[in-house]
Design a protein around this motif. Structure first.
Motif, short mmCIF file in Angstrom:
data_model
loop_
_atom_site.label_atom_id
_atom_site.label_comp_id
_atom_site.label_asym_id
_atom_site.label_seq_id
_atom_site.Cartn_x
_atom_site.Cartn_y
_atom_site.Cartn_z
N CYS A 118 -6.00 3.12 -1.79
CA CYS A 118 -4.98 3.86 -2.54
C CYS A 118 -4.97 3.33 -3.97
O CYS A 118 -5.47 2.24 -4.26
CB CYS A 118 -3.59 3.70 -1.92
SG CYS A 118 -2.92 2.03 -1.98
N ASN A 125 -2.82 6.95 1.64
CA ASN A 125 -4.11 7.16 1.01
C ASN A 125 -4.05 8.25 -0.06
O ASN A 125 -4.76 8.19 -1.07
CB ASN A 125 -5.18 7.54 2.04
CG ASN A 125 -5.45 6.43 3.04
OD1 ASN A 125 -5.57 6.68 4.23
ND2 ASN A 125 -5.57 5.19 2.58
N GLY A 131 -1.56 8.86 -1.95
CA GLY A 131 -0.68 8.47 -3.04
C GLY A 131 0.77 8.73 -2.67
O GLY A 131 1.08 9.38 -1.66
N GLN A 187 -10.32 6.46 1.19
CA GLN A 187 -9.63 5.51 2.06
C GLN A 187 -10.52 4.35 2.50
O GLN A 187 -10.03 3.28 2.83
CB GLN A 187 -9.06 6.23 3.28
CG GLN A 187 -10.09 6.72 4.27
CD GLN A 187 -9.47 7.44 5.47
OE1 GLN A 187 -8.24 7.45 5.62
NE2 GLN A 187 -10.29 8.04 6.30
N TYR A 200 0.83 -1.19 0.00
CA TYR A 200 0.00 0.00 0.00
C TYR A 200 0.88 1.25 0.00
O TYR A 200 2.01 1.23 0.50
CB TYR A 200 -0.88 0.07 1.26
CG TYR A 200 -1.91 -1.02 1.41
CD1 TYR A 200 -2.76 -1.37 0.36
CD2 TYR A 200 -2.06 -1.69 2.62
CE1 TYR A 200 -3.72 -2.36 0.52
CE2 TYR A 200 -3.02 -2.67 2.80
CZ TYR A 200 -3.85 -3.01 1.74
OH TYR A 200 -4.80 -3.97 1.90
#
Length: 387
Positions: A268, A66, A68, A263, A63
């Protein structure tokens, strides 16, 4: 099971995409030439694909924030500042999304609720109205006209504004018409936005595909940055449709609110796509410029050809679509497109799927080879002669 009681009424009220519905017919026809898909016919440049491979080799499979990758958000800001003269704080004013489509959904859900009105110039991209309907807002359509090259007329806009009007969508260069508005024309719209205390959703995904004039970002106009959610992405200019990577830039309270929805739904954007987008921004201008040059050449060919076979067509200044009138044939947009497909194997999109203002027109994408465009024009001429 009574499915009408199970499925949300808002979802039931949304019609299926007119474009997807039309493409269901394509499988029934052989030897098809498609001028229908709004997608570059170029492959994502090799160095962008290579960056994705390297990111996988390095184990970048986790991940991200959120918002980026910060590195990507910083590069997006550099691009917006150097290209359009508008800058944002990468920390909290830029959100990387799963394509611009997600950004549209997030922005509308953030800005609209029951009782609000969305002002939607038509013809328009097919996703805007359904996304607004899901918020419970009302959609007020503002027609644009062929004689004005499908630009938004300030007088028509002001006539549509009511006390419930809250958000205006601007998509220039426009899908489906290819229309582009000049800086002076956008300033007239900006004056109305300020006068009526509106917020603007500026979908600028085709900004790099502008052929004859310089491009003006709506957020760069005086006083408009704080009233605008600027949307852009990588699908069109860098031939990265399948990577599903876009972004939104706006004041921090708006981006923070959009991020809250993001989120809990997407979390993401894929890290591989983010790394590829980073490479595209840093080193993709040469290939991008080649693609834009090829689109301009194709535009000139298809506009000339359509006018020569009797379909009145203005020369668009952006995107990769033309929007010729088929009124002279006496057929509706649906009839023309269906018969052209069935009788000559050419795919175009009926103009009415983009709203009532699109009736009497068809959308043709010139994101196809010159060979295909010439052959499609020959078939269209034969079809019209046989009517």
């Amino acid at each position: 099971m009574n499915w009408e009681q199970v499925i949300s009424k808002k979802v039931q009220d949304i019609p299926p995409s007119g474009i997807r519905k039309f493409f269901d017919l394509v499988s029934e026809v052989d030897d098809v030439i498609s001028l229908g898909v709004g997608e570059p016919d170029h492959v994502t440049p090799w160095h962008v694909r290579e960056a994705a491979y390297y990111s996988l080799e390095k184990g970048h499979t986790m991940y991200t924030s959120n918002y980026g990758l910060l590195e990507l958000r910083e590069e997006i800001n550099k691009y917006l500042e150097s290209s359009f003269g508008v800058d944002y704080n990468p920390d909290d004013q830029i959100l990387v999304t799963v394509g611009v489509s997600e950004a549209v959904d997030l922005a509308l859900r953030t800005l609209l609720e029951e009782g609000d009105e969305l002002l939607l110039p038509e013809p328009s991209y097919v996703s805007y109205q359904p996304a607004a309907q899901l918020t419970g807002a009302d959609v007020v359509k503002v027609p644009t006209k062929q004689e004005n090259n499908f630009k938004l007329d300030p007088k028509e806009l002001e006539k549509a504004i009511t006390s419930q009007s809250k958000v205006l969508i601007l998509c220039y260069p426009n899908n489906p018409t290819g229309a582009v508005m000049s800086e002076d024309e956008l300033k007239e719209i900006a004056a109305l936005v300020k006068k009526h205390d509106l917020f603007v959703l500026a979908d600028e995904i085709y900004a790099e595909l502008t052929y004859d004039d310089s491009y003006t970002s709506f957020a760069s106009l005086d006083g408009m940055k704080e009233r605008t959610v600027l949307l852009n992405g990588f699908s069109k200019a860098y031939a990265m449709t399948g990577w599903r990577i876009g972004y939104a830039a706006a004041p921090e309270p708006i981006i923070n609110a959009m991020m809250k929805i993001h989120q809990y739904t997407m979390l993401c954007a894929p890290i591989v796509s983010q790394n590829a987008a980073l490479e595209a921004l840093r080193n993709g201008n040469q290939e991008k410029d080649k693609m834009v040059k090829s689109y301009k050449q194709r535009r000139n060919v298809i506009v000339k050809g359509l006018n020569e076979i009797g379909l009145d067509c203005f020369k668009p200044k952006g995107a990769f679509y033309v929007f010729p009138s088929i009124k002279s044939t006496g057929l509706s947009s649906e009839e023309f497109a269906q018969r052209l497909l069935q009788e000559e194997g050419v795919v175009v999109i009926p103009g009415n799927v983009f709203g009532e203002s699109g009736e009497g027109f068809i959308r043709c994408s010139y994101a196809s080879s010159l060979e295909n465009i010439y052959e499609a024009l020959n078939r269209m001429e034969r079809f019209i002669e046989q009517l």
